[in-house]
Design an enzyme around this catalytic site. Structure first.
Site, short mmCIF file in Angstrom:
data_model
loop_
_atom_site.label_atom_id
_atom_site.label_comp_id
_atom_site.label_asym_id
_atom_site.label_seq_id
_atom_site.Cartn_x
_atom_site.Cartn_y
_atom_site.Cartn_z
N LYS A 97 -53.32 -91.29 -12.27
CA LYS A 97 -52.89 -91.87 -10.98
C LYS A 97 -54.07 -92.15 -10.05
CE LYS A 97 -48.95 -91.40 -12.83
NZ LYS A 97 -48.36 -92.57 -13.49
N GLU A 144 -54.56 -88.15 0.03
CA GLU A 144 -54.28 -89.32 0.88
C GLU A 144 -53.46 -88.92 2.09
OE1 GLU A 144 -52.63 -91.91 -2.16
OE2 GLU A 144 -50.59 -91.21 -1.79
N HIS A 192 -37.40 -85.65 -7.24
CA HIS A 192 -38.11 -86.76 -7.91
C HIS A 192 -37.31 -87.38 -9.04
CE1 HIS A 192 -41.35 -85.70 -5.34
NE2 HIS A 192 -41.38 -84.47 -5.81
N ARG A 201 -43.50 -98.86 -18.61
CA ARG A 201 -42.37 -98.81 -19.54
C ARG A 201 -41.19 -99.61 -18.96
NH1 ARG A 201 -42.31 -94.23 -16.22
NH2 ARG A 201 -40.41 -94.17 -14.96
C1 MV4 Z 1 -46.25 -89.64 -1.14
C2 MV4 Z 1 -45.32 -89.40 -0.12
C3 MV4 Z 1 -45.75 -89.56 1.17
N1 MV4 Z 1 -47.02 -89.90 1.44
N2 MV4 Z 1 -47.51 -89.99 -0.83
C4 MV4 Z 1 -43.46 -88.29 -4.76
C5 MV4 Z 1 -43.65 -88.49 -6.22
C6 MV4 Z 1 -45.01 -89.02 -6.40
N3 MV4 Z 1 -44.99 -90.07 -7.33
C7 MV4 Z 1 -45.44 -89.47 -5.06
N4 MV4 Z 1 -44.49 -88.98 -4.12
C8 MV4 Z 1 -44.70 -89.12 -2.78
N5 MV4 Z 1 -45.93 -89.51 -2.43
C9 MV4 Z 1 -47.87 -90.11 0.43
N6 MV4 Z 1 -49.12 -90.45 0.73
C10 MV4 Z 1 -44.03 -89.04 -0.48
C11 MV4 Z 1 -43.71 -88.88 -1.81
C12 MV4 Z 1 -42.37 -88.49 -2.10
C13 MV4 Z 1 -41.47 -89.37 -2.68
C14 MV4 Z 1 -41.86 -90.64 -3.07
C15 MV4 Z 1 -40.97 -91.50 -3.65
C16 MV4 Z 1 -39.66 -91.09 -3.84
C17 MV4 Z 1 -39.26 -89.83 -3.50
C18 MV4 Z 1 -40.15 -88.96 -2.91
C19 MV4 Z 1 -39.72 -87.69 -2.54
C20 MV4 Z 1 -40.62 -86.83 -1.97
C21 MV4 Z 1 -41.94 -87.22 -1.76
#
Ligand code: MV4
Length: 448
Positions: A116, A200, A235, A291
């Site tokens: 990532k 970040e 998630h 995918r």
């Molecule tokens: C974040 C975020 C807020 N700010 N990054 C959750 C899974 C991972 N792929 C990245 N995620 C997040 N990254 C920043 N800079 C909030 C999440 C996040 C989230 C993102 C998409 C869908 C659901 C989520 C649930 C909790 C946190």
């Protein structure tokens, strides 16, 4: 075109791929574990091969057994579906070495997007907007503190090798950095064999919006607009829709163009998804999934095309017949994931389905491999059906979804159907007030 495709998966997606192959005139080979011999994908494929015992590690994740199955059945391609080996560079590499087409990107692209931190760097270099943060992994907690002071708290630490939330920590003040860094890094090392973290700015209340991409081996890449996937728990997505009510025409166009731009930067030549976070009208690259995804049907509905067929044709080297200007959005589509799970504690509820009646009627599609008498095994994912509706407007989709949920009968196991009905009645959901924190209100009191 391929003569015969082996499907390295099970459940509804294995069936979905069989339907696509049948329409393309391609023979299919199902693989199955010991406990899946009565599964519908085994019944509907032209041939089937047992690849080992119930635990995934010994069957659906066993590269040697899958390749042996492909070789004895003379398959010229393997479709990995989603989950299992769909994003394994190692599996794609072995397929290549054995002269079997892996229906997906090259091992190099899978590996690049699987890291990532590197994926983010690649997209940033290509000019795709990214969330302010480190350029790649952060070596020490002290360096993380220095960067965080610049970025401004709150910040988030993420595992480079992660995705899906493991090894992730939100940090609200410098005092918490040391501890958070150690635990997140330890978690990442244990889960992914790689403790690298990047940092970040943390967005408090973003939406998860992703763009579907489709490329071919002739350098063409188009986007099929967005899916709104903000309704998630731990998630795991629960409801997806297309289009998103959060995008205006201009933002939609910009996101689509940025996604195409990013995909072209890595010579992308298959189906894929670029995930963005959207907050205050601004969008930022988050991850790329290499995918076909669970929620692809909502895009199929509004764009009026078959993504799995398109993915297979692209892998076979066919030139895409669509141009970007041919892609329109018709109406609205929504998907509810029906899981075999306890409705209060959200834990899997495996067991035998005694009664199964799937809804139908105008605008309803059910992708499922379940039936009355089917045993939901504790060894695999708890998704038992995807209920997908379409209608002229979002309000029509919600109305239709509710009607369909109310006539979906599953007995013998617990499901989340009642929870979905509640969400269809939720004023915020109806108004389109969604965010990645939406589901917090549906957690039991002691988990809030
Ligand atoms: C974040 C975020 C807020 N700010 N990054 C959750 C899974 C991972 N792929 C990245 N995620 C997040 N990254 C920043 N800079 C909030 C999440 C996040 C989230 C993102 C998409 C869908 C659901 C989520 C649930 C909790 C946190």
């Amino acid at each position: 075109m391929f003569r015969k495709v082996l499907i390295a998966n099970r459940g509804e997606i294995a069936l979905r791929i069989i339907w696509a192959c049948k329409e393309l005139g391609i023979k299919t080979v199902a693989v199955h574990s010991d406990v899946d011999s009565d599964s519908l994908h085994v019944r509907f494929a032209d041939e089937n091969v047992c690849i080992g015992p119930a635990p995934s590690r010994q069957s659906y994740l066993n590269i040697n057994n899958l390749i042996s199955a492909a070789e004895i059945s003379n398959a010229d391609a393997i479709h990995p579906g989603y989950g299992f080996l769909s994003e394994s560079p190692e599996f794609a590499r072995v397929c290549e070495a054995c002269n079997i087409t892996f229906i997906g990107p090259s091992p190099e692209t899978i590996a690049l997007m699987g890291n990532k931190a590197e994926a983010k760097l690649t997209m940033k270099a290509a000019g795709v907007p990214t969330i302010p943060g480190s350029d790649g992994p952060v070596p020490t907690p002290d360096e993380a503190k220095r960067l965080a002071a610049d970025i401004g708290y709150p910040v988030i630490l993420k595992a480079s090798a992660g995705g899906g939330g493991k090894g992730m920590r939100v940090i609200r003040s410098e005092a918490d950095m040391e501890m958070a860094f150690q635990t997140a890094s330890g978690e990442a090392a244990a889960a992914f064999n790689n403790g690298d973290l990047y940092i970040e700015k943390y967005l408090e209340n973003p939406r998860h919006i992703e763009i579907q991409i489709l490329g071919d081996k002739h350098g063409n890449v188009i986007h099929l607009n967005e899916r709104e996937c903000s309704i998630q728990r731990k998630h795991q997505k629960l409801i997806e829709e297309a289009p998103s009510c959060a995008l205006n025409a201009m933002t939609r166009k910009q996101m689509g163009e940025m996604a195409v731009h990013g995909a072209k930067a890595v010579n992308y030549a298959t189906a894929g998804t670029i995930e963005f976070l959207l907050e205050d009208g601004k969008f930022y690259f988050m991850e790329m999934n290499t995918r076909i995804q669970v929620e692809h049907p909502v895009t199929e509905n509004v764009c009026n095309l078959d993504l799995v067929k398109a993915q297979i044709m692209a892998a076979a080297g066919e030139k895409m017949t669509w141009r970007q200007k041919d892609i329109k959005i018709w109406g609205h589509s929504m998907e509810c994931r029906i899981n075999a799970e306890d409705p209060i504690r959200f834990i899997p509820s495996p067991g035998r389905i005694t009664t199964f009646h799937a809804p139908g009627g105008p605008g309803v599609r059910v992708d499922t491999a379940a039936y009355a008498g089917y045993f939901v095994s504790p060894h695999y994912d708890s998704l038992i059906a995807k209920l997908i509706v379409r209608g002229p407007t979002r309000a029509d989709s919600i109305m239709r979804m509710k009607r369909a949920l109310e006539s979906f009968i599953v007995e013998g196991i617990k499901t989340n159907i009642a929870m979905h009905i509640k969400i269809m009645d939720d004023p915020d959901f109806i108004a389109g007030n969604l965010s990645t924190r939406f589901m917090e209100r549906y957690l039991p009191e002691n988990q809030k």
